[in-house]
Design a protein around this motif. Structure first.
Motif, PDB file in Angstrom:
ATOM      1  N   ASP A  56      74.456-138.972  95.588  1.00 10.88           N
ATOM      2  CA  ASP A  56      75.078-140.276  95.413  1.00 10.88           C
ATOM      3  C   ASP A  56      75.194-140.570  93.921  1.00 10.88           C
ATOM      4  OD1 ASP A  56      75.381-142.911  97.418  1.00 10.88           O
ATOM      5  OD2 ASP A  56      75.213-143.329  95.276  1.00 10.88           O
TER       6      ASP A  56
ATOM      7  N   CYS B 183      81.105-152.611  99.919  1.00 10.44           N
ATOM      8  CA  CYS B 183      81.243-151.807  98.699  1.00 10.44           C
ATOM      9  C   CYS B 183      82.045-150.557  99.005  1.00 10.44           C
ATOM     10  CB  CYS B 183      79.879-151.418  98.141  1.00 10.44           C
ATOM     11  SG  CYS B 183      79.994-150.256  96.787  1.00 10.44           S
ATOM     12  N   ILE B 184      81.858-150.006 100.201  1.00  7.88           N
ATOM     13  CA  ILE B 184      82.490-148.721 100.528  1.00  7.88           C
ATOM     14  C   ILE B 184      83.271-148.780 101.838  1.00  7.88           C
ATOM     15  CG2 ILE B 184      80.384-147.791 101.623  1.00  7.88           C
ATOM     16  CD1 ILE B 184      81.204-145.054 100.272  1.00  7.88           C
TER      17      ILE B 184
ATOM     18  N   HIS C 139      69.449-147.034  96.334  1.00 11.75           N
ATOM     19  CA  HIS C 139      69.078-147.321  94.946  1.00 11.75           C
ATOM     20  C   HIS C 139      68.363-148.660  94.791  1.00 11.75           C
ATOM     21  CE1 HIS C 139      71.409-143.856  94.507  1.00 11.75           C
ATOM     22  NE2 HIS C 139      72.550-144.453  94.767  1.00 11.75           N
TER      23      HIS C 139
ATOM     24  N   ARG D 275      89.160-148.774  98.115  1.00  8.72           N
ATOM     25  CA  ARG D 275      87.703-148.606  98.160  1.00  8.72           C
ATOM     26  C   ARG D 275      87.047-149.589  99.135  1.00  8.72           C
ATOM     27  NH1 ARG D 275      83.101-145.501  96.604  1.00  8.72           N
ATOM     28  NH2 ARG D 275      81.358-146.933  96.536  1.00  8.72           N
TER      29      ARG D 275
ATOM     30  N   SER E 281      75.983-154.750  97.172  1.00 13.48           N
ATOM     31  CA  SER E 281      76.022-153.392  96.614  1.00 13.48           C
ATOM     32  C   SER E 281      74.824-153.088  95.728  1.00 13.48           C
ATOM     33  CB  SER E 281      77.304-153.115  95.829  1.00 13.48           C
ATOM     34  OG  SER E 281      77.141-153.466  94.478  1.00 13.48           O
ATOM     35  N   CYS E 282      74.644-151.804  95.439  1.00 15.23           N
ATOM     36  CA  CYS E 282      73.505-151.371  94.621  1.00 15.23           C
ATOM     37  C   CYS E 282      73.612-151.867  93.191  1.00 15.23           C
ATOM     38  CB  CYS E 282      73.376-149.846  94.663  1.00 15.23           C
ATOM     39  SG  CYS E 282      74.848-148.969  94.135  1.00 15.23           S
TER      40      CYS E 282
ATOM     41  N   CYS F 165      75.262-151.015 102.447  1.00 16.81           N
ATOM     42  CA  CYS F 165      76.317-150.880 101.436  1.00 16.81           C
ATOM     43  C   CYS F 165      77.521-151.767 101.749  1.00 16.81           C
ATOM     44  CB  CYS F 165      76.773-149.431 101.350  1.00 16.81           C
ATOM     45  SG  CYS F 165      75.469-148.310 100.785  1.00 16.81           S
TER      46      CYS F 165
ATOM     47  N   HIS G 166      75.556-143.179  92.169  1.00 19.26           N
ATOM     48  CA  HIS G 166      74.879-144.334  91.567  1.00 19.26           C
ATOM     49  C   HIS G 166      73.372-144.163  91.441  1.00 19.26           C
ATOM     50  CE1 HIS G 166      78.854-146.062  92.425  1.00 19.26           C
ATOM     51  NE2 HIS G 166      78.637-146.514  91.213  1.00 19.26           N
TER      52      HIS G 166
ATOM     53  N   ILE H 189      69.687-150.193 100.760  1.00 16.95           N
ATOM     54  CA  ILE H 189      70.506-149.305  99.934  1.00 16.95           C
ATOM     55  C   ILE H 189      69.575-148.396  99.127  1.00 16.95           C
ATOM     56  CG2 ILE H 189      72.294-149.134  98.168  1.00 16.95           C
ATOM     57  CD1 ILE H 189      73.153-151.988  98.869  1.00 16.95           C
TER      58      ILE H 189
ATOM     59  N   ASN I 243      80.846-151.910  92.343  1.00 16.88           N
ATOM     60  CA  ASN I 243      81.066-151.111  91.136  1.00 16.88           C
ATOM     61  C   ASN I 243      82.385-150.353  91.090  1.00 16.88           C
ATOM     62  OD1 ASN I 243      80.449-148.933  92.982  1.00 16.88           O
ATOM     63  ND2 ASN I 243      78.312-149.551  92.745  1.00 16.88           N
TER      64      ASN I 243
ATOM     65  N   HIS J 156      74.801-146.454 104.162  1.00 17.26           N
ATOM     66  CA  HIS J 156      76.246-146.474 103.916  1.00 17.26           C
ATOM     67  C   HIS J 156      77.076-146.962 105.095  1.00 17.26           C
ATOM     68  CE1 HIS J 156      75.313-144.477 100.198  1.00 17.26           C
ATOM     69  NE2 HIS J 156      76.583-144.420  99.868  1.00 17.26           N
TER      70      HIS J 156
END
Ligand code: SF4
Lengths: 481, 227
Positions: free
Chosen positions: A142, A424-425, A123, A449, A360-361, A421, A144, A121, A443, A74
């Motif tokens: 998490d 994405c975050i 996932h 975000r 991203s995942c 990540c 996801h 990541i 996502n 992350h």
């Protein structure tokens, strides 16, 4: 489907029922939730430190370190570095990463730290290593974690208190959720992808449509998807309000798992596949709800607002809040359009963007990168647009480099970065500046975000690639090579 | 304001594994404030850039940070948490689908850190509701009619008091009417007695061992390339 179905069971059961039933340690009663066994516990740096602290405070150990694996993803930097080198991370991020390393060392948990060839990541790495298998229960701090449902596993996100529960007991207290069949019939047209399916499902059912439910995706369009595409769909189950989303395992699933580091081999493989073939929902199994979608009617999707349910076909116009069905939705839409600085009736096609994020995942696996690279080969990222390409794992990165995809992105003027990540975050330095617009394959388009004040349009890798080249939101179907 | 929640600190009150219990929650009366938005996601409750902490405490100042402070970090006077009535508020009232998005337990930690003991909404996202209950933050879901009355009362009198009774599963609104709300029986039992869920889970040890004996499982995480 040619897989044999169990005909012994008197009541037809769903994939979810079977998986749930096989993990009940203590059944649910009116007074107490079920005690549910967890087969695989994934851990990352952000949602675990307080759980380890809790464990220490109670004098507990990790019950099954051999069913637990940790990665750093992350808040890790994604600035390009030499293979195998370990970046120096300062500040709170560095402290958090160091804490994860200490916790894993103290409790004997395998860790994919920065510098490890399998870091990535959370996932992306589970499936990649073959740890994600049909019929398993998989949890992670998490949301996801739903991604792993693509293999027919019951996989869902948990909070940090529950992370502590699983570390201590390998179990969770759970009430059995309801089930919802999401049937996607028909065939996708070229240029329309798995991401568009799931964005359309969420646009149709809303961000709370799946609350209290577990999705099972089914139908011709789902069966036709590759494993990586199925992961994209299941990944965003949580954006539809469902904690988990499953897809029945089939030959596509088995082919993907075969030969991966944690996959069974020889006779054990045959036994596993025979068991996995019993998992799909029985004919006549009932769901609490069923919703349907026709894949052949889908166009590429894009979001215009500040939650993933605010999505539309890419050639549609931004909706008018005054046409919203109720005051709540009107107000939400007003607020979203204000934040996004968009006007009702405005088309998104042709809208200038500042940043394109491919990662991203949801969409950072090799097939995502291949799709984008195929469109970008021999083309250049538009003037004034910054494009970040962030592979989901070190393994994805190596594979892409072996195929020369990194060269395509670099030649186009995109940034080829390390796995994580990332934007994405926006927990590291990869973030939007206030007011910037981004097309993002991630996502979540929530306010801030991707960086405070940043404005996100969620879309597919193809839409992202097409937009990077033109500098404006573009329908990839108009520029396929 | 009357607070009837008591500290469950007697010698005999212990979790099943012998660890100390936490404050019991039975019933309390406290001022409520209105943040009337739907689908409030956990990225708004606590933005991701504050998730680098390794503690549960200290997040109250960061609660709703992007809505609460301007670009220079100064409180925006019109945001509800910056108004005088928020200083003593312990109940936050929002719209539907509160707490959607990320599973971050930092969201209830931030709400509790600010001083909230309950969030009242039309309904809640699943993971947030679970996380809240584990931190003694009550997710109070009430029906549309009661919600409308509550919003009207708080619009007329910001900071008006409500009473939340966990034992009875009822909430008394400022206008004197009441509304019932659902709570999982087990979570309610834990909160009323101050015990935690891990304590209970630890009592399942024999069952867990028996399950493991019958289900060896197919995967091991060691030997897949991690150090
Ligand atoms: S890529 Fe984004 S959504 Fe996926 S695990 Fe990382 S932060 Fe969460």
């Amino acid at each position: 489907m040619t897989s044999p179905r169990s005909t012994l069971s008197p009541t037809p059961r769903t994939l979810f029922d079977k998986t749930w039933g096989a993990h009940v340690v203590r059944p649910e009663t009116p007074a107490t939730p079920a005690v549910l066994y967890v087969d695989l516990h994934l851990v990352h740096e952000v949602t675990s430190p307080q759980a380890f602290a809790g464990l220490r405070a109670r004098g507990r150990t990790v019950r099954r370190a051999d069913r637990t694996i940790a990665t750093m993803d992350h808040s890790t930097p994604t600035i390009p570095r030499a293979r195998g080198s370990i970046p120096v991370v300062g500040g709170d991020q560095g402290a958090q990463l160091a804490q994860l390393a200490r916790n894993c060392a103290e409790f004997g948990i395998p860790l994919l730290a920065l510098g490890n060839d399998r870091q990535g990541i959370v996932h992306v790495i589970g499936p990649e290593m073959g740890l994600t298998q049909p019929g398993m229960t998989i949890v992670c701090g998490d949301s996801h974690t739903s991604t792993h449902g693509a293999f027919g596993a019951l996989a869902f996100g948990i909070g940090t208190s529950e992370v502590e529960h699983v570390l201590a007991t390998q179990c969770l207290l759970q009430r059995k959720p309801r089930t919802m069949a999401v049937r996607v019939d028909g065939r996708l047209h070229p240029g329309v992808s798995a991401k568009d399916i799931i964005l359309a499902v969420i646009a149709q059912e809303g961000v709370d449509g799946g609350t209290g439910h577990v999705f099972e995706y089914m139908g011709e369009a789902i069966r036709a998807l590759s494993m990586e595409e199925r992961m994209t769909v299941c990944n965003m189950s949580i954006e539809g309000g469902a904690r988990a989303g499953l897809i029945a395992p089939d030959d596509t699933t088995f082919e993907y798992i075969a030969g991966r580091p944690a996959a069974p081999e020889g006779a054990a493989w045959d036994a596993a596949v025979a068991e996995w073939r019993q998992l799909p929902s029985d004919d006549g199994a009932s769901f609490d709800r069923t919703v349907t979608l026709d894949a052949s009617q889908l166009a590429p999707m894009i979001t215009y607002g500040t939650n993933p349910g605010m999505g539309m076909p890419i050639d549609a116009r931004v909706p008018d809040p005054s046409a919203a069905p109720d005051a709540g939705r009107r107000q939400a839409l007003d607020k979203a359009l204000h934040y996004m600085d968009l006007r009702p009736g405005e088309p998104l096609l042709g809208k200038r963007v500042d940043v394109v994020f491919l990662g991203s995942c949801t969409n950072s696996r090799i097939s995502d990168l291949r799709q984008a690279a195929a469109l970008m080969r021999g083309r250049a990222v538009a003037q004034g647009v910054r494009m970040l390409v962030v592979p989901g794992s070190q393994q994805v990165k190596r594979q892409a480099e072996a195929e020369g995809l990194d060269a395509v992105f670099r030649a186009a003027g995109a940034e080829w970065r390390e796995a994580g990540c990332s934007m994405c975050i926006a927990m590291n330095d990869d973030r939007l500046a206030p007011g910037q617009y981004a097309v993002s394959t991630s996502n979540r388009n929530f306010e801030g975000r991707q960086g405070k004040g940043g404005r996100t349009f969620l879309a597919s890798p193809l839409t992202a690639a097409a937009t990077a080249i033109t500098g404006v939101i573009t329908d990839a179907r108009t520029m396929v090579h | 304001m009357t607070l009837t929640a008591e500290r469950g600190g007697s010698e005999t009150a212990r979790n099943a594994d012998g660890s100390e219990v936490r404050a019991r929650i039975v019933r309390f009366t406290a001022p409520a404030v209105l943040l009337l938005a739907n689908d409030i996601d956990t990225d708004q409750i606590i933005p991701a850039r504050y998730l680098t902490t390794t503690d549960k405490t200290g997040l109250g100042d960061k609660l709703f940070s992007d809505w609460r402070y301007d670009a220079n970090g100064q409180p925006k006077p019109d945001f509800v948490l910056n108004r005088p009535e928020a200083r003593t508020a312990q109940v936050l009232v929002a719209g539907y689908n509160f707490g959607c998005g990320s599973s971050r337990e930092h969201a209830p930690w931030a709400l509790v850190g600010f001083g909230f003991r309950a969030v009242v909404a039309r309904d809640f996202a699943d993971i947030f509701r679970n996380n809240a209950l584990k931190n003694g933050l009550l997710p109070v879901a009430i029906d549309a009619a009661a919600h409308e009355r509550l919003v009207a009362s708080l619009t007329a009198t910001p900071g008006a008091s409500v009473t939340i009774d966990l034992a009875d599963q009822t909430m008394t609104l400022p206008d004197g009417t009441s509304a019932s709300f659902p709570v999982d029986t087990f979570a309610q039992h834990c909160l009323l007695s101050g015990i935690d869920e891990l304590g209970y889970l630890l009592t399942a040890d024999a069952d867990i061992r028996a399950y493991e004996a019958g289900h060896p499982g197919r995967i091991r995480t060691s030997g897949v390339g991690a150090s």
